[in-house]
Write a protein that holds these residues in place. Sequence first.
Motif, PDB file in Angstrom:
ATOM      1  N   ASN A 163       0.820  -1.217   0.000  1.00 59.46           N
ATOM      2  CA  ASN A 163       0.000   0.000   0.000  1.00 59.46           C
ATOM      3  C   ASN A 163       0.851   1.263   0.000  1.00 59.46           C
ATOM      4  O   ASN A 163       2.043   1.242   0.353  1.00 59.46           O
ATOM      5  CB  ASN A 163      -0.892   0.037   1.251  1.00 59.46           C
ATOM      6  N   LYS A 164       0.206   2.374  -0.363  1.00 60.13           N
ATOM      7  CA  LYS A 164       0.777   3.713  -0.212  1.00 60.13           C
ATOM      8  C   LYS A 164      -0.154   4.504   0.674  1.00 60.13           C
ATOM      9  O   LYS A 164      -1.360   4.584   0.392  1.00 60.13           O
ATOM     10  CB  LYS A 164       0.886   4.422  -1.555  1.00 60.13           C
ATOM     11  N   LYS A 165       0.412   5.093   1.698  1.00 60.14           N
ATOM     12  CA  LYS A 165      -0.375   5.930   2.606  1.00 60.14           C
ATOM     13  C   LYS A 165       0.476   7.113   3.038  1.00 60.14           C
ATOM     14  O   LYS A 165       1.692   7.127   2.837  1.00 60.14           O
ATOM     15  CB  LYS A 165      -0.795   5.138   3.859  1.00 60.14           C
TER      16      LYS A 165
ATOM     17  N   LEU B   5       4.354   6.950   2.829  1.00 61.72           N
ATOM     18  CA  LEU B   5       4.790   5.574   3.084  1.00 61.72           C
ATOM     19  C   LEU B   5       4.527   4.718   1.856  1.00 61.72           C
ATOM     20  O   LEU B   5       3.429   4.780   1.272  1.00 61.72           O
ATOM     21  CB  LEU B   5       4.020   4.996   4.275  1.00 61.72           C
ATOM     22  N   HIS B   6       5.505   3.891   1.493  1.00 56.42           N
ATOM     23  CA  HIS B   6       5.344   3.076   0.280  1.00 56.42           C
ATOM     24  C   HIS B   6       6.144   1.787   0.428  1.00 56.42           C
ATOM     25  O   HIS B   6       7.332   1.826   0.717  1.00 56.42           O
ATOM     26  CB  HIS B   6       5.823   3.874  -0.939  1.00 56.42           C
ATOM     27  N   THR B   7       5.469   0.663   0.198  1.00 59.51           N
ATOM     28  CA  THR B   7       6.079  -0.675   0.294  1.00 59.51           C
ATOM     29  C   THR B   7       6.860  -0.861   1.589  1.00 59.51           C
ATOM     30  O   THR B   7       8.058  -1.170   1.589  1.00 59.51           O
ATOM     31  CB  THR B   7       6.964  -0.999  -0.921  1.00 59.51           C
ATOM     32  N   LEU B   8       6.153  -0.654   2.686  1.00 60.64           N
ATOM     33  CA  LEU B   8       6.797  -0.807   3.990  1.00 60.64           C
ATOM     34  C   LEU B   8       6.966  -2.279   4.347  1.00 60.64           C
ATOM     35  O   LEU B   8       6.319  -3.164   3.761  1.00 60.64           O
ATOM     36  CB  LEU B   8       5.977  -0.096   5.070  1.00 60.64           C
ATOM     37  N   GLN B   9       7.814  -2.513   5.350  1.00 58.69           N
ATOM     38  CA  GLN B   9       8.119  -3.856   5.836  1.00 58.69           C
ATOM     39  C   GLN B   9       7.509  -4.048   7.225  1.00 58.69           C
ATOM     40  O   GLN B   9       7.245  -3.077   7.930  1.00 58.69           O
ATOM     41  CB  GLN B   9       9.636  -4.034   5.911  1.00 58.69           C
ATOM     42  N   PRO B  10       7.311  -5.284   7.633  1.00 57.11           N
ATOM     43  CA  PRO B  10       6.729  -5.517   8.969  1.00 57.11           C
ATOM     44  C   PRO B  10       7.511  -4.836  10.092  1.00 57.11           C
ATOM     45  O   PRO B  10       6.908  -4.374  11.063  1.00 57.11           O
ATOM     46  CB  PRO B  10       6.766  -7.051   9.103  1.00 57.11           C
ATOM     47  N   GLU B  11       8.833  -4.722   9.955  1.00 54.92           N
ATOM     48  CA  GLU B  11       9.632  -4.085  11.009  1.00 54.92           C
ATOM     49  C   GLU B  11       9.416  -2.571  11.080  1.00 54.92           C
ATOM     50  O   GLU B  11       9.928  -1.910  11.998  1.00 54.92           O
ATOM     51  CB  GLU B  11      11.134  -4.369  10.818  1.00 54.92           C
TER      52      GLU B  11
END
Lengths: 112, 111
Positions: free
Chosen positions: A17-19, A78-84
């Motif tokens: 997602n992108k937010k 925010l774009h293509t974030l990771q679980p961390e």
Amino acid sequence: ETGVTQTPRHLVMGMTNKKSLKCEQHLGHNAMYWYKQSAKKPLELMFVYNFKEQTENNSVPSRFSPECPNSSHLFLHLHTLQPEDSALYLCASRGQPNQPQHFGDGTRLSIL
Amino acid sequence: DQQVKQNSPSLSVQEGRISILNCDYTNSMFDYFLWYKKYPAEGPTFLISISSIKDKNEDGRFTVFLNKSAKHLSLHIVPSQPGDSAVYFCAASEDNNDMRFGAGTRLTVKP
């Protein structure tokens, strides 16, 4: 009421997602900050803006992109974030140097 | 490199007694120190600060002590009240640069 407002307060998003996170301050301050707070860790300074100009970028991955259109508003895209990347993201503003920073209540971000 | 350290993750104190929160730092160039208090679901709020030219600053029930030779900062709360239960962060800055924070100490004041 600290004079620094962050929206949304909570955000759940998938890795593709992108937010955007938004911060607004009504204190007439010239410096604005993004911090990341992970559990049981110190607040990590991410970005600093002074008079709308970015003055610091603490080796933050490019999947976080700040924007400061004017001295009262600050965004974190925010774009293509990771679980961390799941954490509390805090915005702060400051007037004169050696004055305390004023924090918003943060956005609790969860990455699925 | 963590320049500001709070080695006690938690502290429990009886109401009416003194709470002492500690903070150590490694950068001898830090010249401005602050304590912030954070309740759940809220951002940190500024509590008290001290400049390196002083060794003590008092505001009501809160007193901050600075020992520059030991690179040590402490916050005393007396008498402690249940409403003081929160996470306390210390922070330091050098020459008007941006602040570095400790990891926080969770204070619980029991009635």
